[in-house]
Design a protein around this motif. Structure first.
Motif, PDB file in Angstrom:
ATOM      1  N   SER A 370       0.856  -1.281  -0.074  1.00 47.32           N
ATOM      2  CA  SER A 370       0.054   0.095  -0.147  1.00 47.32           C
ATOM      3  C   SER A 370       0.868   1.178   0.090  1.00 47.32           C
ATOM      4  O   SER A 370       2.116   1.214   0.487  1.00 47.32           O
ATOM      5  CB  SER A 370      -0.873  -0.007   1.201  1.00 47.32           C
ATOM      6  N   SER A 371       0.376   2.432  -0.433  1.00 51.93           N
ATOM      7  CA  SER A 371       1.142   3.524  -0.830  1.00 51.93           C
ATOM      8  C   SER A 371       1.100   4.528   0.399  1.00 51.93           C
ATOM      9  O   SER A 371       1.765   5.525   0.589  1.00 51.93           O
ATOM     10  CB  SER A 371       0.747   4.288  -2.102  1.00 51.93           C
ATOM     11  N   GLY A 372       0.098   4.242   1.424  1.00 52.51           N
ATOM     12  CA  GLY A 372      -0.082   5.087   2.535  1.00 52.51           C
ATOM     13  C   GLY A 372      -1.135   5.946   2.454  1.00 52.51           C
ATOM     14  O   GLY A 372      -1.824   6.239   1.506  1.00 52.51           O
ATOM     15  N   ASN A 373      -1.413   6.609   3.500  1.00 55.55           N
ATOM     16  CA  ASN A 373      -2.822   7.396   3.790  1.00 55.55           C
ATOM     17  C   ASN A 373      -2.575   8.909   4.044  1.00 55.55           C
ATOM     18  O   ASN A 373      -3.499   9.407   4.582  1.00 55.55           O
ATOM     19  CB  ASN A 373      -3.902   6.574   4.682  1.00 55.55           C
ATOM     20  N   ASP A 374      -1.608   9.428   3.755  1.00 56.62           N
ATOM     21  CA  ASP A 374      -1.445  10.722   4.037  1.00 56.62           C
ATOM     22  C   ASP A 374      -0.807  11.669   2.904  1.00 56.62           C
ATOM     23  O   ASP A 374      -0.264  12.593   3.247  1.00 56.62           O
ATOM     24  CB  ASP A 374      -0.015  10.986   5.120  1.00 56.62           C
ATOM     25  N   GLY A 375      -1.491  11.470   1.688  1.00 55.27           N
ATOM     26  CA  GLY A 375      -1.313  12.259   0.743  1.00 55.27           C
ATOM     27  C   GLY A 375       0.102  12.268   0.513  1.00 55.27           C
ATOM     28  O   GLY A 375       1.010  11.307   0.423  1.00 55.27           O
ATOM     29  N   ILE A 376       0.894  13.268   0.259  1.00 48.34           N
ATOM     30  CA  ILE A 376       2.211  13.410   0.057  1.00 48.34           C
ATOM     31  C   ILE A 376       2.776  13.835   1.308  1.00 48.34           C
ATOM     32  O   ILE A 376       4.351  13.921   1.365  1.00 48.34           O
ATOM     33  CB  ILE A 376       2.606  14.776  -0.924  1.00 48.34           C
ATOM     34  N   GLY A 377       2.265  13.721   2.425  1.00 49.75           N
ATOM     35  CA  GLY A 377       2.879  13.762   3.695  1.00 49.75           C
ATOM     36  C   GLY A 377       2.011  14.590   4.718  1.00 49.75           C
ATOM     37  O   GLY A 377       1.305  15.144   4.370  1.00 49.75           O
ATOM     38  N   LYS A 378       2.403  13.911   6.078  1.00 44.59           N
ATOM     39  CA  LYS A 378       1.601  14.377   6.925  1.00 44.59           C
ATOM     40  C   LYS A 378       2.355  15.500   7.935  1.00 44.59           C
ATOM     41  O   LYS A 378       3.569  15.433   8.080  1.00 44.59           O
ATOM     42  CB  LYS A 378       1.161  13.279   7.908  1.00 44.59           C
ATOM     43  N   GLY A 379       1.585  16.301   8.411  1.00 41.03           N
ATOM     44  CA  GLY A 379       2.152  17.514   9.451  1.00 41.03           C
ATOM     45  C   GLY A 379       3.038  18.361   8.403  1.00 41.03           C
ATOM     46  O   GLY A 379       2.834  18.674   7.332  1.00 41.03           O
ATOM     47  N   THR A 380       4.138  18.884   9.184  1.00 43.39           N
ATOM     48  CA  THR A 380       4.960  19.931   8.627  1.00 43.39           C
ATOM     49  C   THR A 380       6.026  19.562   7.580  1.00 43.39           C
ATOM     50  O   THR A 380       6.602  20.285   6.696  1.00 43.39           O
ATOM     51  CB  THR A 380       6.177  20.482   9.788  1.00 43.39           C
ATOM     52  N   CYS A 381       6.226  17.872   7.540  1.00 42.15           N
ATOM     53  CA  CYS A 381       7.188  17.302   6.587  1.00 42.15           C
ATOM     54  C   CYS A 381       8.395  17.841   6.653  1.00 42.15           C
ATOM     55  O   CYS A 381       9.289  17.998   5.527  1.00 42.15           O
ATOM     56  CB  CYS A 381       6.439  17.607   5.204  1.00 42.15           C
TER      57      CYS A 381
END
Length: 565
Positions: A370-381
């Motif tokens: 699976s590719s993940g569930n945070d779009g392009i990144g979670k939080g401040t990145c």
């Protein structure tokens, strides 16, 4: 199929190498840093040194003699990953110098890994210049034994790829989300979908209130196919974090949505103390086994319950990969719905784990992640160097697995807002993406310049429905969302393709991506709507062709079968 490599050296060569190793023995104390963090990785706090007497199993990954051969060929596995003979001479001399008993050393993964069993933390600290401590994850409470840096003798830097577990703060995380609540409207919702009839609205695209197997089988066109190779074809589902499925929930689910009373059987394999207690199921394990089984029924399934050893001394992925690569019979298709941010892994560790996935592909195994569930990144990145960078997930960024993103709705399907995607910081763009990815980057232009690695491996490769899946949990219906539910769906479809190949006397698909980006492309439904916001931005947008939200699109089983026929 297994391959074996026998290395024969002349007496003169052996004497020379032995003398060379002996001459280098004194420099074993000339230590240089192999990898370290400037600070403890985000979300981890130190609990101090582990208790006296704590032991760990160290994996010393050796650089292969033919460094790119496995990737170039993905065949003749054992010969391609074997280290140079002089590498073994040097490393064994180093271990002997530090009093590591030969009886505690075993060779795995075609000879490219030395496993040191039961090394005391004190001895490990001396051996690799480390300072092992206990670390706790501030959100999940998980405790592991790791070091923020380690060193190797200068003479070994060109021979040893990585040592694990050391600086990779691997803490697998499920790729499922809290379900979002939707009104069922006037269309019957769950009751209607139970019969395979999608609930709709009057908008330009049709929306799904609940996703069930009849809908997925209709949408991805698998209804007319019946598996024939049940005696040979197997689908594997990997579980981490102490997650187990429930056979009772599976029976209720399959009876309701596949009219099957005999689908409660899946074989459980416990790895590294993984355990299994079906009376305490987890939603992740339930959704994985229920939808893998629903798509591929009556194909046999294996659930791998994988632990990480006492006091968190082992690594989830290495423990599972070490086990699976040692098996004579491996499932032709494997689904994994767990991952972590790539920034928590060292480059060397990521390469080591990725090469083991490449070996699986060479053995004829199709691995879906699976590719993940945070779009392009979670939080401040903010990455480990204090820079803002988008946050792709590992092992999804490994070029030798097939990564599944998320969609929703239908006619047309659109990208799920949380679908993980982006570009690896560790791995360069693989050959199979050389035509597909540049088209997207051209369309993107200078937007987000400097926030991602434009030459990196792009994810995902493919996608499927990922929102409001109906599952059984403790005897009750509930909904679940995330790319982790999309992954077993795609794995089930690939397993059906492997079933057809095996039943017609052909080899299974194995590593999928060269085919998906080639002939298989014509059998995918391109997704051109939606975006995956994150890191304080609007994220990437789905466009015609490949994009870092839905990859190449969603599967059409009948067309895929046509491409293989």
């Amino acid at each position: 199929m297994r391959y074996h490599c026998i290395v024969v050296l002349s007496v003169i060569a052996i004497d020379f190498l032995a003398g060379f190793a002996k001459s280098l023995s004194p420099p074993w104390d000339d230590m240089h840093i192999k990898h370290s963090w400037s600070a403890v990785p985000m979300n981890w706090v130190s609990l101090g040194r582990p208790p006296s007497g704590t032991t760990i199993d160290l994996y010393i990954a050796l650089k292969p003699h033919r460094e790119n051969a496995l990737i170039n060929a993905l065949y003749e596995v054992a010969d391609l990953v074997a280290p140079r003979p002089e590498t073994l001479e040097l490393v064994n001399s180093w271990l002997e110098h530090h009093g590591i008993s030969s009886s505690s050393i075993s060779m795995t993964h075609g000879g490219n890994t030395l496993k040191l069993k039961g090394v005391s933390v004190t001895q490990a600290n001396t051996l690799i210049g480390a300072s092992y401590q206990l670390y706790r994850h501030v959100e999940r409470g998980e405790v592991i034994v790791r070091t923020v840096g380690y060193s190797l003798p200068t003479a070994l830097h060109l021979h040893v790829l990585t040592v694990a577990p050391t600086t990779s703060f691997v803490s697998s995380r499920t790729q499922w989300q809290t379900p979002r609540i939707r009104s069922s409207g006037k269309t019957g919702g769950l009751a209607k979908l139970a019969l395979g009839e999608p609930a709709t609205t009057l908008s330009s695209r049709k929306k799904v209130n609940y996703v069930t197997p009849p809908f997925l089988r209709w949408l991805y066109d698998t209804v007319a196919y019946t598996p024939n190779a049940m005696g040979e074809n197997v689908l594997g589902v990997v579980g981490f974090l102490g997650h187990y499925p429930s056979s009772a929930d599976l029976w209720a689910f399959m009876r309701k949505y596949r009219d099957a009373d005999d689908a409660t059987y899946y074989r459980v394999v416990e790895i590294n103390g993984g355990g299994y207690d079906p009376t305490r199921p987890h939603e992740e394990a339930n959704v994985d086994i229920q939808y893998a089984e629903a798509m591929a029924y009556p194909t046999p399934h294996i659930f791998y319950s994988t632990g990480r050893g006492p006091e968190g001394t082992d690594d989830w992925y290495i423990a599972w990969l070490e086990y699976i690569l040692d098996q004579q019979n491996i499932p032709q298709t494997i689904s994994i719905s767990y991952g972590l941010e790539e920034r928590y892994t060292s480059r060397e560790y990521a390469f080591y784990v990725c090469d083991m996935f490449a070996t699986l592909g060479a053995l004829g195994v199709s691995v879906l992640l699976s590719s993940g569930n945070d779009g392009i990144g979670k939080g401040t990145c903010v990455n480990n160097n204090g820079m803002v960078r988008f946050l792709p997930r590992f092992p999804a960024t490994c070029p030798y697995v097939t990564v599944v993103g998320g969609t929703t709705d239908y006619e047309p399907e659109v990208a799920a807002v949380f679908s993980g995607g982006g570009f690896s910081e560790h791995f360069e763009r693989p050959p199979y993406q050389r035509q597909a990815v540049p088209t997207f980057l051209e369309d993107l232009g200078s937007l987000y310049q400097g926030l991602y690695n434009a030459s990196g491996r792009g994810i995902p490769d493919i996608a499927a429905q990922s929102i409001d899946f109906v599952i059984f949990f403790n005897g009750q219906l509930r909904r679940q969302s995330g790319t982790s539910v999309a992954t077993p769906v795609v794995a089930g479809i690939i397993s059906l393709l492997n079933d057809w190949l095996i039943s017609t006397g052909q080899d299974p698909l194995g590593f999928l991506n060269p085919w998906l980006y080639g002939g298989g492309l014509a059998a995918l439904n391109d997704i051109t709507e939606g975006s995956n916001p994150g890191c304080g931005t609007d994220g990437f947008s789905a466009i015609a062709g490949w994009d870092p939200i839905t990859g190449l699109g969603t599967p059409n089983f009948r067309k895929m079968l046509g491409q293989l026929s």
